[in-house]
Design an enzyme around this catalytic site. Structure first.
Site, PDB file in Angstrom:
ATOM      1  N   VAL A  38      -4.022 -29.960  -9.774  1.00  0.00           N
ATOM      2  CA  VAL A  38      -2.709 -30.292 -10.343  1.00  0.00           C
ATOM      3  C   VAL A  38      -1.632 -29.435  -9.688  1.00  0.00           C
ATOM      4  O   VAL A  38      -0.557 -29.924  -9.325  1.00  0.00           O
ATOM      5  CB  VAL A  38      -2.708 -30.080 -11.875  1.00  0.00           C
ATOM      6  N   TYR A  39      -1.946 -28.132  -9.522  1.00  0.00           N
ATOM      7  CA  TYR A  39      -0.988 -27.230  -8.868  1.00  0.00           C
ATOM      8  C   TYR A  39      -0.659 -27.737  -7.462  1.00  0.00           C
ATOM      9  O   TYR A  39       0.512 -27.802  -7.068  1.00  0.00           O
ATOM     10  CB  TYR A  39      -1.564 -25.814  -8.794  1.00  0.00           C
ATOM     11  N   LYS A 118      -4.397   5.945  -9.378  1.00  0.00           N
ATOM     12  CA  LYS A 118      -3.682   6.039  -8.095  1.00  0.00           C
ATOM     13  C   LYS A 118      -4.307   5.035  -7.128  1.00  0.00           C
ATOM     14  O   LYS A 118      -5.408   5.244  -6.625  1.00  0.00           O
ATOM     15  CB  LYS A 118      -3.772   7.459  -7.540  1.00  0.00           C
ATOM     16  N   LYS A 292       2.125  11.396 -15.318  1.00  0.00           N
ATOM     17  CA  LYS A 292       3.584  11.488 -15.433  1.00  0.00           C
ATOM     18  C   LYS A 292       3.974  11.917 -16.841  1.00  0.00           C
ATOM     19  O   LYS A 292       3.390  11.433 -17.820  1.00  0.00           O
ATOM     20  CB  LYS A 292       4.233  10.127 -15.144  1.00  0.00           C
ATOM     21  N   LYS A 316      -6.436  14.292  -7.805  1.00  0.00           N
ATOM     22  CA  LYS A 316      -7.274  13.574  -6.837  1.00  0.00           C
ATOM     23  C   LYS A 316      -8.758  13.762  -7.153  1.00  0.00           C
ATOM     24  O   LYS A 316      -9.196  14.821  -7.601  1.00  0.00           O
ATOM     25  CB  LYS A 316      -6.990  14.078  -5.409  1.00  0.00           C
ATOM     26  N   CYS A 413     -47.189  10.558  12.676  1.00  0.00           N
ATOM     27  CA  CYS A 413     -48.592  10.267  13.014  1.00  0.00           C
ATOM     28  C   CYS A 413     -48.804   9.925  14.485  1.00  0.00           C
ATOM     29  O   CYS A 413     -49.954   9.773  14.925  1.00  0.00           O
ATOM     30  CB  CYS A 413     -49.115   9.127  12.147  1.00  0.00           C
TER      31      CYS A 413
END
EC number: 6.5.1.2
Length: 674
Positions: A38-39, A118, A292, A316, A413
């Protein structure tokens, strides 16, 4: 020029609105509202109308995501507000010092924090005027970036038009463009087939993609975008970072669903510890957590240093790629006879541990890398127990270095090594090879197999060197006196080991089958086979088609099992294990069907936490996915079930808070077969 009637103009507007809603639902909400067919049909209709009436084309039209002509070059643009770097912290102690620092600076006692994963990608600054995307710029050096608007338009999770009725006259959105891992694998697969150089990692691939002059190439690579902040020059009504994230969602942006508001630094530490492990289940790369201060007023008071904002820091994860130097190249012979080249290196910190060796996989990989003793290499660890050599730095190579040659004979061996047709692995095919015996016994004694405590590599090596065992079955002929005679083994330790070996006779038939070390038979496959073939007699007589008919067992596994039971030495081993008293058939209470039923699982979302009694996490995940379920890495309102093992983490508390049903491993197995 053909004049567009009001009806045509209205239809074009309707089509744009429908397609924009469908894009938002698909790429941002992950909840499609329209079939692809349809899209495509609506998109084609809009394309045709705009072709007939070019005057109706606007920059926010879904058809304008990909430009017709490649750009000649990118223009430099100065950022109105610099894109600052972030100060890094590499452990929780450094995070604590950061908090103490900003508190001293502003004499404030506490604040809540916003934690965001991150993303390992490329930062972008997007400018919208009256709700329409007019510019996309790379971070560059933080002061000046490159204008790549034509490429930014191709990223489906970036709206060309904001989903607000009354958008601000001007707003700048900042976020990270990244390449999902499945797209990275697809792209590198295509490049390998085409003989083109491979991208080293998704971050490099994203950066290289954004700098393509042809936006059609960018469109084909399916970048994604997470928005993380906004700047409203004419409006200071937003009071916090958390509020900004909510506004970004209202504007039509994809915001990382794993962001979290943390009231204290202890909560930040919990968030960091959780994602240090859980990040490996994510569909994209993340190399840390951005922390933050939430309150904008406090952010403004703290301000910036010359390089960083004082109100944010990047915590980190331990490095998972690092340079080091190759001291020696050796080969390791495993329990299946596979000969694996290994690089012995100068010690280097990687992923929180000190690493001194890395796998080179096989002779093809050695040739591809052209790795030599003395080379400086980059090694990588991405969840694997043994790191791997990612690449060699030839510019640092010693002038007298020589190419490495794989050995032609087994170092254990002396037998001639062979490379079976169609395989990348070189093998020792001598069944009496001490290395194969050692590996087989260590595997037999491992936790998922017979779980013989105290029978590790060192003891196994002593048993083999002293010729006390020549097969797995010989373990059950050992006496305390023979074991006590070994170096560093007293009477007490010897008796303890003999007791553990004797106790292993009570282990179940699925564990015994897994312990035999048949190629391709992991512990989940062993459970599947023993459920359908309740004894070793039944299993050993099964044909390849019969074996392959079991759900989850394909032709390759079936052939491997069939071939194993046809080898005379293996038949002898089974007889010896029977005589020793091992469980080679299902006891009624042990028989558990592991043939998944899609009826109960299909479409359900599961999260796993803690250590399960018998299944490894990836095995439980595979069983759920085979039955049509979905396994994600974090709890949300969309989660249907939490599978709980020992030492369950913060996921359990969150599931209880949200009222999500919890399952044990036993519950899960019943659920799979109900």
């Amino acid at each position: 020029m053909t004049i567009a009637t009001p009806e045509i103009q209205q239809r074009v507007q309707q089509l744009r609105q429908q397609l924009q809603k469908a894009n938002y639902a698909y790429y941002v909400l992950d909840n499609p509202i329209m079939e692809d067919s349809v899209y495509d049909q609506l998109y084609r209709e809009l394309q045709d109308l705009e072709s007939q009436y070019p005057i109706l084309i606007t920059p926010d039209s879904p058809t304008q995501r990909v430009g017709d002509q490649p750009a000649a070059q990118f223009n430099s643009i100065r950022h109105n507000i610099p894109l600052y770097s972030l100060e890094n912290a590499f452990n929780l102690q450094e995070l604590q010092k950061w908090e103490e620092r900003w508190q001293r600076y502003d004499q404030v006692s506490n604040s809540d924090y916003v934690c965001e994963l991150k993303i390992d990608g490329s930062a972008l600054a997007l400018t919208y005027e009256d709700g329409i995307l007019i510019r996309g710029v790379t971070r560059g050096d933080g002061i000046t970036g490159e204008e790549i608007t034509q490429n930014v338009r191709t990223i489906r999770s970036i709206p060309l038009k904001l989903t607000l009725e009354n958008p601000p006259s001007r707003v700048e959105i900042r976020g990270e463009a990244f390449l999902p891992l499945n797209e990275f694998d697809r792209l590198n697969g295509e490049r390998k087939q085409a003989g083109e150089p491979l991208f080293a990692n998704p971050r490099n691939a994203a950066a290289g993609t954004l700098r393509q002059l042809d936006s059609k190439v960018v469109s084909e690579r399916r970048l994604q975008f997470f928005a993380y902040t906004l700047h409203l020059p004419e409006d200071n009504s937003l009071s916090s970072q958390w509020e900004s994230l909510e506004w970004l969602k209202k504007m039509g942006f994809l915001v990382n669903p794993n962001c979290q508001l943390c009231p204290t630094l202890e909560a930040v530490a919990d968030y960091f510890r959780h994602w240090e492990t859980a990040r490996h289940d994510l569909p994209y790369m993340t190399d840390g957590v951005v922390v933050k201060i939430n309150d904008y007023a406090l952010q403004n008071q703290l301000g910036f240093t010359q390089k960083f904002p004082r109100w944010a820091i990047a915590l980190k994860y331990p490095a998972e790629e690092a340079p080091t130097r190759v001291k020696e190249i050796i080969v390791n012979v495993g329990r299946t006879g596979a000969v694996t080249p290994m690089a012995i290196m100068e010690p280097v910190h990687l992923g929180g541990t000190i690493v001194q060796r890395a796998t080179l996989h096989n002779s093809d990989r050695v040739s591809e890398l052209d790795i030599r003793v003395g080379d400086t290499v980059i090694i990588r660890k991405a969840g694997e127990i043994i790191p791997e050599v990612l690449r060699v730095l030839p510019e640092l190579r010693l002038p007298n270095s020589r190419p490495y040659q794989m050995p032609s004979h087994c170092p254990e061996c002396g037998s001639t090594l062979v490379r079976p047709v169609g395989e990348a692995v070189t093998r020792c095919v001598n069944s009496s090879c001490p290395a194969i015996l050692r590996g087989s016994v260590v595997h037999w004694a491992s936790r998922d197999a017979l779980d013989i405590r105290g029978l590790g590599e060192k003891i196994v090596s002593l048993l083999v060197e002293n010729e006390l065992i020549t097969s797995i079955a010989d373990l059950y002929q050992l006496t305390p006196e023979k074991v006590a005679a070994l170096d560093r083994m007293g009477t007490k330790s010897a008796q303890k080991l003999i007791n553990a070996i004797e106790g292993s006779k009570r282990q179940s038939w699925p564990r015994v089958l897994y312990g035999l070390g048949i190629r391709y038979v992991g512990n989940v496959t062993a459970k599947l086979l023993t459920d359908n073939f309740p004894s070793v007699e039944v299993l050993s007589q099964a044909s390849v088609p019969t074996l392959a008919s079991v759900y989850g067992v394909g032709e390759e596994i079936a052939q491997s099992v069939f071939d194993w039971f046809k080898i005379v030495e293996n038949q002898t081993l089974i007889e010896q294990l029977k005589i020793a008293g091992l469980q080679l058939e299902n006891i009624a209470s042990q028989a558990v069907s592991l043939t998944p039923s899609s009826g109960n699982i299909a479409g359900k979302t599961f999260v796993l936490t803690g250590t399960l009694p018998t299944l490894k996490r990836n095995e439980a995940k595979a069983l759920i996915e085979k039955a049509g379920g979905k396994v994600t890495g974090s709890i949300s309102s969309k989660t249907d079930y939490l599978v709980v093992g020992e030492e369950a983490g913060s996921k359990l508390a969150k599931a209880q808070e949200l009222g999500i049903t919890q399952l044990s491993e036993a519950d899960l197995l019943k659920f799979l077969t109900n």
